[in-house]
Enzyme design. Sequence first.
Site, PDB file in Angstrom:
ATOM      1  N   TYR A 162       0.656  -1.372  -0.168  1.00 11.56           N
ATOM      2  CA  TYR A 162      -0.712  -0.190   0.065  1.00 11.56           C
ATOM      3  C   TYR A 162       0.740   1.550  -0.007  1.00 11.56           C
ATOM      4  O   TYR A 162       2.061   1.374   0.099  1.00 11.56           O
ATOM      5  CB  TYR A 162      -0.782  -0.089   0.974  1.00 11.56           C
ATOM      6  CG  TYR A 162      -0.701  -0.504   2.751  1.00 11.56           C
ATOM      7  CD1 TYR A 162      -0.229   1.036   3.483  1.00 11.56           C
ATOM      8  CD2 TYR A 162      -0.424  -0.664   3.137  1.00 11.56           C
ATOM      9  CE1 TYR A 162       0.951   0.816   4.276  1.00 11.56           C
ATOM     10  CE2 TYR A 162      -0.219  -1.782   4.410  1.00 11.56           C
ATOM     11  CZ  TYR A 162       0.425   0.110   5.258  1.00 11.56           C
ATOM     12  OH  TYR A 162       0.630  -0.276   6.541  1.00 11.56           O
ATOM     13  N   CYS A 163       0.909   2.213  -0.276  1.00  9.09           N
ATOM     14  CA  CYS A 163       1.231   3.558  -0.945  1.00  9.09           C
ATOM     15  C   CYS A 163       2.220   3.391  -1.401  1.00  9.09           C
ATOM     16  O   CYS A 163       3.306   4.104  -0.761  1.00  9.09           O
ATOM     17  CB  CYS A 163       1.498   4.416   0.701  1.00  9.09           C
ATOM     18  SG  CYS A 163       1.404   5.413   0.793  1.00  9.09           S
ATOM     19  N   PRO A 164       2.328   2.976  -2.692  1.00  3.83           N
ATOM     20  CA  PRO A 164       3.008   2.323  -3.512  1.00  3.83           C
ATOM     21  C   PRO A 164       3.969   3.610  -3.969  1.00  3.83           C
ATOM     22  O   PRO A 164       3.529   4.891  -4.549  1.00  3.83           O
ATOM     23  CB  PRO A 164       2.732   1.921  -4.673  1.00  3.83           C
ATOM     24  CG  PRO A 164       1.912   2.042  -4.997  1.00  3.83           C
ATOM     25  CD  PRO A 164       1.162   2.713  -3.541  1.00  3.83           C
TER      26      PRO A 164
END
Length: 306
Positions: A162-164
Amino acid sequence: MSAKEPRGGEDCACEDLTSPLVWPASLRLLDRFSGQAVGTDVAHSFAVDELLCRRVGEGEEPLVHLWRHPRAFVMGLRDRRLPHAAAAMEWLRGLGYDVLVRNSGGAAVPLDPGVVNVSLILPNPERSLAFRRDFRYMVELVKGALTSSGNEVEAGEIGGAYCPGDYDLSIGGRKFCGIAQRRQTKAFVVQGFIVTEGSGVQRAALVREFYERASGIGSCGAARTEAAAPEPASGDLEPAAGYLDVRPETMASLEELGVPGGAEGFRTGVLNWLEERLPVRHLADAGIPGDQIEAMMQALRSRYDR
């Protein structure tokens, strides 16, 4: 106010990414790791960052801000544009999360006492657009804080996390830190979230379910607990634009990756690394009147949380 919120991969093509970083001659430290930040509206810390960034742009000394939050879910601007984002946000609130759309880059991130947030606020008088260079400051700080652990920390996007971003930080291929930026006219904030303890998989499962619900491909029935693995998407619905296919196994906490000390140990590592390299002046508080912080919190929510 002019500002940009780059993702962890946007940059100026002419940047020099080989030269050593030049740190300021000194820093202030606002340590809200415990006490001041606990129990507040999560918008409070982002408002503090925004106002401190303005002051640094006006000539005040650069600053590091450490903080945590007991239970929040912070979304990116692109997340808010998903077709069913409002319903997914209400679902999160029903689970007891304080929900915010932040004004920096990046995507959805859950916060809790096992996640340490670090904001590095630096001046930019030349109005440089060297985004990638500025991400490297946080990379260097986090790596430095973990030097004593003996683990090799890698920078580079972890697919499925997540939040790459291009500056994901990982150990053994599992992400524990994401980095975003908020750029004002004459200063910028580099924000890092560091998952220090607890289950990376459980946090990622929550983020995955948020995206399923926000895009309309997940279950809209009774809410499951945040620890539950998401069910497969039903029917033949396609993910909406902006949907992130989060794979929980790509995330881990430092504790799970063999780094002892948890949140407190990471905080100590940050302080030690900074104080070994430059003078650090500890602040008792942000020095910003409460009415200014409240006004900024309202401004952030009215502008972005729509």
